[in-house]
Each structure stands twice: as structure tokens, then as C-alpha cells.
Design a protein around this motif. Structure first.
Motif, PDB file in Angstrom:
ATOM      1  N   ALA A 289       0.803  -1.219   0.000  1.00  0.00           N
ATOM      2  CA  ALA A 289       0.000   0.000   0.000  1.00  0.00           C
ATOM      3  C   ALA A 289       0.835   1.267   0.000  1.00  0.00           C
ATOM      4  O   ALA A 289       0.308   2.360  -0.235  1.00  0.00           O
ATOM      5  N   TRP A 290       2.154   1.145   0.254  1.00  0.00           N
ATOM      6  CA  TRP A 290       3.007   2.327   0.398  1.00  0.00           C
ATOM      7  C   TRP A 290       4.229   2.236  -0.502  1.00  0.00           C
ATOM      8  O   TRP A 290       4.698   1.141  -0.837  1.00  0.00           O
TER       9      TRP A 290
ATOM     10  N   ARG B 118       1.260   6.936  -0.377  1.00  0.00           N
ATOM     11  CA  ARG B 118       0.302   5.939  -0.818  1.00  0.00           C
ATOM     12  C   ARG B 118       0.617   5.455  -2.236  1.00  0.00           C
ATOM     13  O   ARG B 118       0.948   6.227  -3.125  1.00  0.00           O
TER      14      ARG B 118
ATOM     15  N   TYR C 281      -2.232   0.281  -5.696  1.00  0.00           N
ATOM     16  CA  TYR C 281      -2.418  -0.786  -4.715  1.00  0.00           C
ATOM     17  C   TYR C 281      -3.673  -1.589  -5.021  1.00  0.00           C
ATOM     18  O   TYR C 281      -4.725  -1.034  -5.342  1.00  0.00           O
TER      19      TYR C 281
ATOM     20  N   ALA D 185      -7.435   1.311  -0.425  1.00  0.00           N
ATOM     21  CA  ALA D 185      -6.430   2.375  -0.378  1.00  0.00           C
ATOM     22  C   ALA D 185      -6.306   2.955   1.021  1.00  0.00           C
ATOM     23  O   ALA D 185      -7.297   3.100   1.742  1.00  0.00           O
ATOM     24  N   PRO D 186      -5.088   3.292   1.460  1.00  0.00           N
ATOM     25  CA  PRO D 186      -4.908   3.951   2.752  1.00  0.00           C
ATOM     26  C   PRO D 186      -5.669   5.280   2.793  1.00  0.00           C
ATOM     27  O   PRO D 186      -5.830   5.953   1.772  1.00  0.00           O
TER      28      PRO D 186
ATOM     29  N   SER E 299      -2.305   9.987   3.015  1.00  0.00           N
ATOM     30  CA  SER E 299      -1.524  10.082   1.788  1.00  0.00           C
ATOM     31  C   SER E 299      -0.030   9.967   2.051  1.00  0.00           C
ATOM     32  O   SER E 299       0.734   9.633   1.144  1.00  0.00           O
TER      33      SER E 299
ATOM     34  N   ASN F 130      -2.885   1.381   7.021  1.00  0.00           N
ATOM     35  CA  ASN F 130      -3.841   1.723   5.968  1.00  0.00           C
ATOM     36  C   ASN F 130      -5.157   2.255   6.527  1.00  0.00           C
ATOM     37  O   ASN F 130      -5.892   2.956   5.826  1.00  0.00           O
TER      38      ASN F 130
END
Length: 555
Positions: A217-218, A233, A237, A241-242, A245, A549
């Protein structure tokens, strides 16, 4: 295991209430057969949700340089928590060892426990849009699994062949059954999946690492050595999504400086193993209206190791007396400020295969301790308060360090005072960190030494294999006992969870009978969090201590 001497540190979640719950690894999940995914889990990758506002970010204090420029999935450099943020694994570690789908949506295991077939998610791409598929998984594993440096990792030592069946199916063949293989696939490194585009030449397993490219996710955005690292972010992904940001990892080596940064609002989160907050500051931090101090029972424990080469400790009644002489409840209640729990055994109940029935140890009974010492031939004939046998006082040396665990000094002083009450003289020796680990792992220059178990996915099998099992011709580190070694060998090779539980039960029972260690306390996981951070909770492993996240910030 990875780098056992400086072994992975502590994290965890709630104590599991079901005492008899066994770790179900062979099925992939507790209520599904091999090849099936838990109800509600996404079958395939899905588009990321709508991007949150670009200014949603937090600052996390870390004690040391995160080295994000060296974040190679197949190596052990860089911030371990960032490995789990940037790179996904085939499977993930859930509460009390439950194995959860990740890049593999399901898996099958052969009856003999030697062949694992993983069914991969489709539609997943790496952060640079390189396709994720079975070939990418094979490339990622081939970068490290034959490296002798990974010989302590059984998923490397036992892996014999990797076969790409098709883009969404990959088959692993091992030379023998070993139930924690799935657990080892959840580790932060080196098992996580890196893109073939991350090395040069691209796609070459022997290529030179150039940049961190994962499906996580990162992504790494920027890095300044000994100052900060920035994660942003991943727009590609495959999962949810997280909400944030950006996450800034701010390097603040001094613990008191981290406290001041929390109070001023310069950082939003500090704690866990990466940014410990001193226990003597907790009351002040809890009183701060801007901050919260979440804590939860962890998965590690702190205990005393006996040197089995010390003649004074080879009598089981002496070892039992030392256990009975120490009021462990007071350690947690008084010395730790209520941030931990009395140790009932080597591991807390948050660890797989540890149950109410097998997690029973010696309580506090000073009178019984004195009686056992008398039965072992020790008396205070000289009236000096120290018991003797054959003219030799029962005098021992306890080794500790304060660099990583400053609370060990007052705990050791307390143990010293309690043993004196039953006639045992305990001398304390505080060593700097390197000398301490040399004493533990190399030269055994101690009578007793305070240590801690590993945590989460490394327990119980990896810790028991590491400290209570010989390596080649080298005797076990903590206690040498052939019966215990046979039991752990049989446990890790078993493909039946019931038989495996029975072997662990027998291991803990014999350990108690022989009193081969002194459990002291179970520490809590502690964080200090600015109240503007929303949805904060603790995760299940050292390397994923917070579900990043899910975090959000108030406006």
C-alpha cells in the motif's frame, strides 16, 4: 529465522480467550479447507478506493535511521516495518497465528506436507505497474533462498524447487514437512515479493538491487539519512487504499526527546520497539489531554536463563527454589507501573499452542523455596544470611544490559533482594549491549542472564529451536535437554494439529518439571498517539504493529 542475536522485537494484540484453540496452518484458515478462501475475502484484486485529500499525513517517531534506500525485500537492511508496508507477502499473520490470504488468495498442501500450491490473485500490479504473477514470485524467491545466509530460515533451508504452473499458480516443493512454513512466509523479510523491475538487469535474480518496488500500500518517496524517511500511498495498490496520503518517519534517537516531540505535537505517534517511550513518563503522557496511550498484551515475555554448566544450578531443587523465591506479580504491578502481567510460563496466552492448561509455572512461596534449599543440602550454618553447602556459599551472578531494556536494572535489583531473603547471594553485572550478547550467545559468562522471548510469528517454534535446541554439534543456548529437543523436532514435523499440540504440551510440562528457566513478566505493547489520529489500533506482529492503511486524521 533472521539475525537471531538481535532478534525481532515485540508486538502483539489481544489475549485469545479460547484456551484450546490450535494454530491452524495446514488449512490456511480455521474454517476452510485447503484451496478455499475465508468468507468475505476479496477473490481478486480490485481498484483502489477514491484517493483521500493529499494533505492527510502523520509523523511517526523512530529511534534509528530507517535506511529506506536499502529496502531490498530479499535482504535484512532498512526499517523492518517499512518492509511490510512496501512489500506484500503470499500470506499474512493474523491473531494468534491464524494464516490469512494476501497475494495468494488460497493454497493447497499435500498430504505429506511437502508440496504447497499457491493460487495467486489476478489483476495485481507492482507500484510501477509491472504485472504481478507467478514468474515474479519465483524471481523474488530465487534472489535469496539458496543463499547460505538464510540457512536458519526453514522456508529457505527446506525449499527444493519452485515451479510456475501458470500466471496465477505456483508450486513449492520442500524436502520435509515443517508446519511453520506458512508462518515463515508471513515474515517481513526476505520472503516478501519484489518486482523484477527493482533490480538491474531487470528480471535477473542475481541482479543488483536498485529501488524498492512492491505491491504494498506504500511507496518510498524520499529519504534523508539519520533525519527522516517518507512513505506515500501507492496509487496502484490492489487492496483498500490507505486513508492517509503520507507517513513521515522522523528519526529521534533520544527517548526523552521523543516524549517532548509528542507533547509539542511535532510527532503524532511514538512507541512499540521502533520508538519506545520511557515507562517513567507514562503517567505524564496519560495526563496530557492531547495524547492517548493505548496498550495491549503482547506476545513476548522476559525471563531468566540458567547456565546449565554452572554446578550450583545443576540441582533441580535449587532451580525450583529460585523460581519460588521471586514474587513475579509484584514485578508487573510495581516495577512496570501496571504495564505488564505476571508471567505464568515462558510464553503468554497470545502465542499459538500456549493454553491455560500448559501455561502453569511456579508461584511465589518463599517458605517452600527455603525448604527446597535445605533438601538440596544448603543451610545457613554461619548465620550470615547466605546458605552454604560443603563450606561454599550459594552465590551467583546475574548478567543484564540496559541499552535496549532500561527496566531490567530495577527488576534485577528486585530479584536480587528476593533471593537474598531465602539465603541466595546474587551479584549483578551490567554489560554494554555487544558484551551482553557475547555472554549469551558465545562465551556463556554468566550464571543467570535476563532475556526475552521473540514475538508473534516467531513463537513458539522459532524461539524454542533457537535457544533450547542444539545446532549441529553446538549445545543449546539456554538449556540442553535431549527430551526437549526431540519433542520440538516432533512438533514442527507434525502435519496433525492435535499431535502437534500434544508435543507442545509435553514440552512445557517437562520444562516445568526441570525448572529450566524463570519466567518474570509479560510486557504490554505501548504507544503514545496524538488524538488527532483516528482509527488507531495495534496489529499482530512486530513488523506490522499498526494497521497503517486504516489510520486517518481529524480535520
Amino acid at each position: 529465522m533472521m539475525n537471531v542475536k538481535k532478534q525481532r522485537k515485540h508486538a502483539g494484540w489481544r489475549i485469545a480467550l479460547a484456551a484450546a484453540l490450535a494454530l491452524v496452518l495446514l488449512s490456511g484458515c480455521t474454517s476452510n479447507k485447503p484451496g478455499q478462501e475465508p468468507a468475505g475475502a476479496p477473490a481478486e484484486a480490485k481498484p483502489a478506493s477514491a484517493a483521500p485529500a493529499p494533505d492527510k499525513q502523520i509523523v511517526v517517531a523512530v529511534a534509528s535511521d530507517p535506511a529506506l534506500d536499502q529496502l531490498d525485500a530479499g535482504a535484512y537492511k532498512g526499517f523492518m516495518e517499512a518492509h511490510a508496508m512496501v512489500y506484500d507477502s503470499l500470506v499474512e499473520y493474523g491473531e494468534k497465528g491464524k494464516i490469512m490470504p494476501s497475494l495468494a488468495k488460497s493454497w493447497d498442501i499435500s498430504d505429506d506436507g511437502k508440496t504447497y500450491t499457491f493460487h495467486l490473485r489476478t489483476g495485481v500490479v507492482f507500484s510501477d505497474k509491472t504485472p504481478f504473477n507467478a514468474a515474479a514470485v519465483k524471481f523474488s524467491f530465487e534472489r535469496w533462498y539458496k543463499n547460505p545466509a538464510n540457512a536458519s530460515l526453514n522456508v529457505a533451508k527446506k525449499l527444493r524447487d519452485i515451479q510456475v504452473v501458470d500466471d496465477a499458480t505456483i508450486l513449492f516443493t520442500f524436502d520435509s514437512a515443517y508446519y511453520p512454513l506458512l508462518t515463515e512466509l508471513t515474515f517481513a523479510r526476505p520472503v516478501r515479493i519484489i518486482s523484477p523491475s527493482a533490480v538491474e538487469p531487470a528480471g535477473d535474480p542475481n541482479g543488483q538491487f536498485k529501488k524498492p518496488v512492491g505491491t504494498g500500500a506504500w511507496m518510498v518517496d524520499s529519504y534523508k539519512k539519520d533525519q527522516e524517511g517518507v512513505l506515500v500511498r501507492n496509487p496502484n495498490y490492489w487492496g483498500q487504499a490507505p486513508l492517509l496520503s503520507k507517513i513521515v518517519l522522523k528519526v529521534i534517537p533520544d527517548a526523552q526527546s521523543r516524549v517532548l516531540a509528542l507533547q509539542s505535537g511535532a510527532v503524532d505517534i511514538s512507541g512499540g520497539q521502533s520508538g519506545k517511550v520511557p515507562l517513567d513518563n507514562l503517567a505524564m503522557l496519560k495526563a496530557d489531554a492531547k495524547l492517548s496511550v493505548p496498550q495491549t498484551p503482547g506476545t513476548s515475555s522476559h525471563f531468566l536463563i540458567f547456565n546449565y554448566n554452572q554446578p550450583l544450578l545443576q540441582n533441580v531443587k535449587v532451580r525450583q527454589a529460585i523460581n519460588l523465591a521471586i514474587d513475579k506479580r509484584s514485578i508487573a504491578a510495581k516495577l512496570l507501573g501496571g504495564t505488564g502481567a505476571e508471567a505464568q510460563g515462558l510464553f503468554p496466552l497470545t502465542v499459538p499452542y500456549v493454553t491455560e492448561n500448559n501455561n502453569k509455572w511456579y508461584g511465589y512461596d518463599a517458605a517452600q523455596a527455603k525448604k527446597l534449599l535445605q533438601e538440596a543440602g544448603y543451610t545457613d550454618a554461619a548465620g550470615k544470611g547466605i546458605v552454604e553447602k560443603d563450606g561454599k556459599p550459594l552465590e551467583l551472578r546475574l548478567v543484564l544490559q540496559q541499552t535496549e531494556f532500561p527496566e531490567w536494572k530495577p527488576i534485577a535489583e528486585y530479584v536480587q533482594s528476593k533471593l537474598k531473603e531465602v539465603g541466595i547471594k546474587l551479584n549483578l553485572q551490567v554489560l554494554e549491549s555487544n558484551a551482553y550478547y557475547d555472554a549469551l550467545w558465545k562465551n556463556k559468562e554468566y550464571d543467570l542472564i535476563i532475556y526475552r522471548t521473540y514475538s508473534d510469528a516467531y513463537n513458539p517454534h522459532a524461539f524454542l529451536m533457537s535457544l533450547f535446541h542444539q545446532t549441529g554439534d553446538t549445545p543449546a543456548v539456554a538449556w540442553s535437554d535431549k527430551t526437549l529437543e526431540t519433542l520440538i523436532d516432533e512438533a514442527v514435523a507434525s502435519t496433525d494439529t492435535g499431535q502437534r499440540q500434544a508435543k507442545y504440551d509435553a514440552w512445557f510440562a517437562r520444562a516445568r518439571e526441570e525448572a529450566i528457566y524463570v519466567p518474570l513478566y509479560y510486557p504490554d505493547d505501548l504507544y503514545t498517539v496524538n488524538k488527532r489520529v483516528q482509527n488507531f489500533k495495534l496489529g499482530y506482529t512486530t513488523y506490522a504493529p499498526v494497521p497503517w492503511n486504516q489510520l486517518d486524521v481529524s480535520k
